[in-house]
Design a protein around this motif. Structure first.
Motif: not given
Length: 451
Positions: A372-385
């Motif tokens: 399962l892969t989530v595309d982190g580009r769509s996440l507006a929140e702080d990336a590491p947390e």
């Protein structure tokens, strides 16, 4: 470092002479220059290195081809990295026993070529074959798409030579399939990620050469149909080399990237890419029956090697993930009947907490493995947390489904804090006891796999 230089001389690299390729694995996680890089050319040199580091309580981080995906080979600034990249070569091939003896720094591709030249094949295979070291594949118990028929790397290993933390060389170089003489100690080191000893040599099993193989892509209405097709093909007198399942999100994305006419429409819920060895008539009969029962809605059978390669190119879009996505990758195992339910539950959970999140699913379901892969580009929140929160939620759900947080990539640094979802406390205690017995000074890959 003076003692290290005196002991191993030009096998030691310091400071700017250490290549950046040794700073981290393919994840790029926590890249760091080690205190020193040692490149021994024999088991005896590995023994001298570990004896010295054990005496001075200096951490040692074993490194292979650095193609790992769990951070197991990542060093820190106070550690000595040790690479067997100079201890290479196939030492012998036994055609009668269908085995070969190989040094740990040899690439997987070189092992495959040696087996092929001998009229056999080494059946473990995956994309990093030209870079990864055979010792690393053993230390991580690597998988690949052929596991459904041949098993994991563990199933190919008959014997090992391992150097223990205190420098003792443990000769477990058995070459016989039947050898029932007490504890089979080699299994302590397969999948242990270099935390119990450094693998230096191995005796590997070879498989017969592959016969007539057929490549088939099918469009299916749901996951249940994919499981039914798996059973049907297994019962049709065919040997399945691969049974790759791609959910619609993955298939559509891959076809879009290829910018060419998809071999099947993108409207199906599930796609199965199957590679089977056996009589073509058996495959065609099974496929016709699957279409009649509604298990398969549409299908295309490759008629030549280029067509088969084109079908596999769809599945191998994962190689472009680091370039086209900001991937948060999950390599998990689940009971085969529940994989479809898990995909739905994970998708709903992620969408509820992170609205608009982009997810793609694929896997080798014949051996229980889901990616399962989530595309982190769509996440507006702080990336590491956010990254850590997504991992925590997915691995919690894996625990609820009685699955494994790592199917084939290992634990390393990246999954260490979530291991409790798959390993019960009593088993963790035994693992820690084994670690303390074989590495009492905790110098071998400290902090990896276990806290």
């Amino acid at each position: 470092m003076a003692l290290l230089l005196d002991t191993l001389g030009d096998r030691v690299l310091l400071g700017e002479a250490i290549p950046e390729s040794c700073f981290s694995d393919w994840t790029g996680h926590a890249a760091c220059r080690p205190l020193a890089l040692v490149r021994p050319t024999s088991s005896e040199e590995v023994s001298r290195l570990l004896r010295l580091c054990h005496e001075h309580r200096r951490a040692v981080v074993p490194q292979g081809g650095m193609t790992g995906l769990a951070g197991a080979a990542v060093p820190n600034a106070d550690s000595v990295a040790v690479s067997l990249s100079r201890f290479t070569g196939v030492e012998s091939v036994d055609r009668d026993a269908a085995t070969l003896t190989v040094r740990a720094g040899t690439t997987l591709e070189a092992v495959q070529n040696a087996a092929r030249e001998a009229g056999f094949r080494y059946p473990v295979d995956f994309g990093a074959r030209g870079s990864c070291h055979i010792g690393g594949t053993i230390a991580t118990n690597a998988g690949g798409h052929g596991v459904i028929r041949h098993g994991m790397t563990r199933d190919q290993v008959l014997g090992l030579e391992v150097v223990l933390a205190d420098g003792r060389i443990l000769d477990l170089m058995n070459s016989m399939i039947k050898n029932n003489t007490g504890y089979d100690l080699k299994h302590c080191f397969i999948g242990a990620e270099g935390t119990l000893g450094i693998i230096t040599r191995a005796v590997l099993r070879m498989a017969p050469p592959q016969g007539e193989t057929h490549t088939l892509l099918c469009g299916l209405p749901n996951y249940k149909a994919a499981v039914a097709l798996l059973h049907r093909l297994r019962g049709a007198g065919l040997a399945l080399e691969a049974f790759e399942v791609m959910w619609q999100d993955f298939y559509t994305m891959s076809c879009d990237w290829r910018d060419s006419q998809p071999p099947l429409p993108t409207s199906h819920a599930i796609y199965v890419l199957c590679e089977a060895e056996g009589d073509a008539n058996h495959l065609e009969t099974a496929l016709e029956a699957a279409i009649e029962t509604g298990e398969v809605a549409d299908a295309v059978l490759a008629s030549n090697i280029p067509q088969a390669q084109a079908l596999w190119a769809i599945r191998e879009a994962t190689g472009e993930f680091p370039l086209k996505l900001a991937p948060i990758n999950f390599d998990i195992s689940l009971p085969i009947p529940t994989i479809g339910d898990f995909v739905e539950a994970a998708g709903e959970m992620l969408q509820q907490r992170w609205t608009g999140i982009s997810i793609v699913n694929f896997g080798h379901i014949g051996d229980s493995n889901l990616h399962l892969t989530v595309d982190g580009r769509s996440l507006a929140e702080d990336a590491p947390e956010t990254h850590h929160a997504i991992e925590a939620e997915i691995y919690r759900l894996v625990g609820e489904y009685h699955g494994s947080i790592s199917a084939e990539h290992g634990i390393g640094l990246l999954k260490r804090d979530f291991l409790h979802h798959s390993v019960r406390p009593e088993a963790m205690d035994v693992m820690r006891a084994l670690k303390h017995t074989l590495d009492p000074n905790d110098i071998l890959n400290p902090g990896k796999l276990l806290n």
